[in-house]
Write an enzyme that holds these catalytic residues in place. Structure first.
Site, PDB file in Angstrom:
ATOM      1  CG  HIS A 246       4.124 -15.333  -8.837  1.00 42.90           C
ATOM      2  ND1 HIS A 246       4.025 -15.462 -10.201  1.00 42.90           N
ATOM      3  CD2 HIS A 246       3.166 -16.139  -8.309  1.00 42.90           C
ATOM      4  CE1 HIS A 246       3.037 -16.303 -10.484  1.00 42.90           C
ATOM      5  NE2 HIS A 246       2.505 -16.725  -9.358  1.00 42.90           N
TER       6      HIS A 246
ATOM      7  CD  GLU B 174       2.084 -15.228 -13.511  1.00 49.48           C
ATOM      8  OE1 GLU B 174       1.533 -14.309 -12.892  1.00 49.48           O
ATOM      9  OE2 GLU B 174       1.532 -16.325 -13.731  1.00 49.48           O
TER      10      GLU B 174
ATOM     11  N   GLY C  91      -5.723 -18.983 -11.128  1.00 53.78           N
ATOM     12  CA  GLY C  91      -6.978 -19.018 -11.888  1.00 53.78           C
ATOM     13  C   GLY C  91      -8.186 -19.466 -11.082  1.00 53.78           C
TER      14      GLY C  91
ATOM     15  CG  ASN D 138      -1.041 -14.475  -7.582  1.00 53.75           C
ATOM     16  OD1 ASN D 138      -1.311 -13.279  -7.580  1.00 53.75           O
ATOM     17  ND2 ASN D 138      -0.100 -14.998  -8.360  1.00 53.75           N
ATOM     18  CD1 TRP D 139      -7.719 -13.525  -6.659  1.00 54.11           C
ATOM     19  CD2 TRP D 139      -8.386 -11.449  -6.133  1.00 54.11           C
ATOM     20  NE1 TRP D 139      -8.794 -13.636  -5.805  1.00 54.11           N
ATOM     21  CE2 TRP D 139      -9.223 -12.382  -5.463  1.00 54.11           C
ATOM     22  CE3 TRP D 139      -8.614 -10.097  -5.941  1.00 54.11           C
ATOM     23  CZ2 TRP D 139     -10.269 -11.977  -4.627  1.00 54.11           C
ATOM     24  CZ3 TRP D 139      -9.657  -9.696  -5.112  1.00 54.11           C
ATOM     25  CH2 TRP D 139     -10.477 -10.626  -4.470  1.00 54.11           C
ATOM     26  CE  LYS D 140      -1.621 -16.267 -11.722  1.00 52.51           C
ATOM     27  NZ  LYS D 140      -0.829 -17.143 -12.525  1.00 52.51           N
TER      28      LYS D 140
ATOM     29  CB  SER E  29      -2.653 -26.089 -12.904  1.00 55.43           C
ATOM     30  OG  SER E  29      -2.209 -25.248 -13.949  1.00 55.43           O
TER      31      SER E  29
ATOM     32  CD  GLU F 227       3.079 -20.521  -7.199  1.00 54.46           C
ATOM     33  OE1 GLU F 227       1.886 -20.749  -7.057  1.00 54.46           O
ATOM     34  OE2 GLU F 227       3.512 -19.478  -7.700  1.00 54.46           O
TER      35      GLU F 227
ATOM     36  N   GLY G 267      -0.798 -21.817 -14.504  1.00 55.09           N
ATOM     37  CA  GLY G 267      -1.728 -21.339 -15.533  1.00 55.09           C
ATOM     38  C   GLY G 267      -1.792 -22.226 -16.760  1.00 55.09           C
TER      39      GLY G 267
HETATM   40  C1  PEP Z   1      -0.070 -18.640  -9.245  1.00 53.68           C
HETATM   41  O1  PEP Z   1      -0.365 -17.602  -9.811  1.00 53.68           O
HETATM   42  O2  PEP Z   1       0.693 -18.605  -8.264  1.00 53.68           O
HETATM   43  C2  PEP Z   1      -0.628 -19.899  -9.743  1.00 53.68           C
HETATM   44  C3  PEP Z   1      -0.270 -21.005  -9.169  1.00 53.68           C
HETATM   45  O3  PEP Z   1      -1.496 -19.804 -10.804  1.00 53.68           O
HETATM   46  P1  PEP Z   1      -2.470 -20.975 -11.341  1.00 53.68           P
HETATM   47  O4  PEP Z   1      -3.176 -21.555 -10.142  1.00 53.68           O
HETATM   48  O5  PEP Z   1      -3.411 -20.267 -12.276  1.00 53.68           O
HETATM   49  O6  PEP Z   1      -1.622 -21.998 -12.017  1.00 53.68           O
END
Ligand code: PEP
Length: 268
Positions: free
Chosen positions: A100, A102, A237, A13-15, A215, A172, A178
């Site tokens: 998601h 976010e 990330g 997931n590049w956000k 993470s 998640e 993050g």
């Molecule tokens: C995500 O964006 O779904 C995610 C798990 O981010 P990160 O790996 O940066 O925690």
């Protein structure tokens, strides 16, 4: 290959990172570093503007699928700033993230909207990767189970049992996204079990793939994926750099040797 086939999945997931030029540059480097594997599914969720370029750059890799990070449930209309499912399909997406954290917590997306998007994605023939997870205060308040059951329940209400054959889930925990903190492999496995029980209670008796996210990186992916309850990982990330992402995939896929799980063992 069906997107919901239970192969070990690495989802990036590049956000709000990697516009068109950066997405093309990523693809070029990533293709040079990796080769297609029958045992894996590699999913990329770039920003919407980069879907077409990335899908074109990766089109010769049968193990790779590109998806959208968010879609509207309506196919068209007066929804300024929104993007419809037919539009992302035309750009080359065959998957979409739905709900998601976010989207839920920064943009106020509700359980009901998540359910509508999931239903619309299925109706249009793309795979929804539906995300669920509790916040830190919900976890500290002992409400993890209640929150997960509520989030899954909204989608259960919206779908026929058979529709779940085309759904993939991601657990998640919001506090792990993050932040550099990740759930222990045991904690993640326990919530995956809880989700499976909840699906089973509603008559979904076949396996629905569940990814873990929060993470995940090259240092922890192997220990997480030794848990048979995890069908893969959803990574933010640590998926942004082509060499780093290729490393996460290599380490994670080698950890996934499990006699009972039905996954291919990936040779180095
Ligand atoms: C995500 O964006 O779904 C995610 C798990 O981010 P990160 O790996 O940066 O925690």
């Amino acid at each position: 290959m069906k997107n919901t086939e239970r192969k070990l999945t690495f989802a990036a997931n590049w956000k709000m990172n990697h516009g068109v030029a950066e997405a093309r540059a990523f693809a070029e480097k990533f293709l040079a570093l990796t080769s297609s594997s029958d045992g894996l599914k590699l999913w990329f969720f770039p920003p919407a503007v980069s879907i077409a370029a990335l899908a074109a750059a990766l089109k010769n890799r049968p193990d790779i699928t590109v998806g959208a990070q968010n879609v509207h449930w309506e196919p068209r209309g007066a929804y300024t700033g929104a993007i419809s499912i037919p539009m992302v399909i035309e750009a080359g997406a065959r998957l979409t993230l739905v709900g998601h954290s976010e989207r839920r917590h920064l943009f106020g997306e509700t359980d009901e909207q998540v359910a509508r998007k999931t239903r619309a994605a299925l109706a249009a023939g793309i795979t929804p990767l539906v995300c669920v997870g509790e916040t830190l205060s919900e976890r500290d308040g002992g409400r993890t189970e209640q929150v997960i059951v509520r989030q899954i329940g909204a989608v259960l209400q919206a779908l026929e049992v058979e529709a779940w054959r085309e759904v993939v889930l991601a657990y998640e925990p919001v506090w792990a996204i993050g932040t550099g903190k990740n759930a222990t492999p045991d904690d993640a496995a326990q919530i995956h079990e809880l989700i499976r029980m909840e699906l089973g209670r509603s008559g979904v008796s076949f396996p629905v793939p569940i990814l873990y996210g929060g993470s995940v990186n090259a240092g922890n992916v192997a220990s997480l994926l030794t848990q048979p309850q995890l069908d893969g990982v959803l990574v933010g990330g640590a998926s942004l750099d082509p060499a780093g992402w290729a490393d996460v995939i290599a380490r994670g896929s080698q950890a996934k040797v499990r006699p009972s799980g039905g996954f291919d063992v990936v040779e180095s």
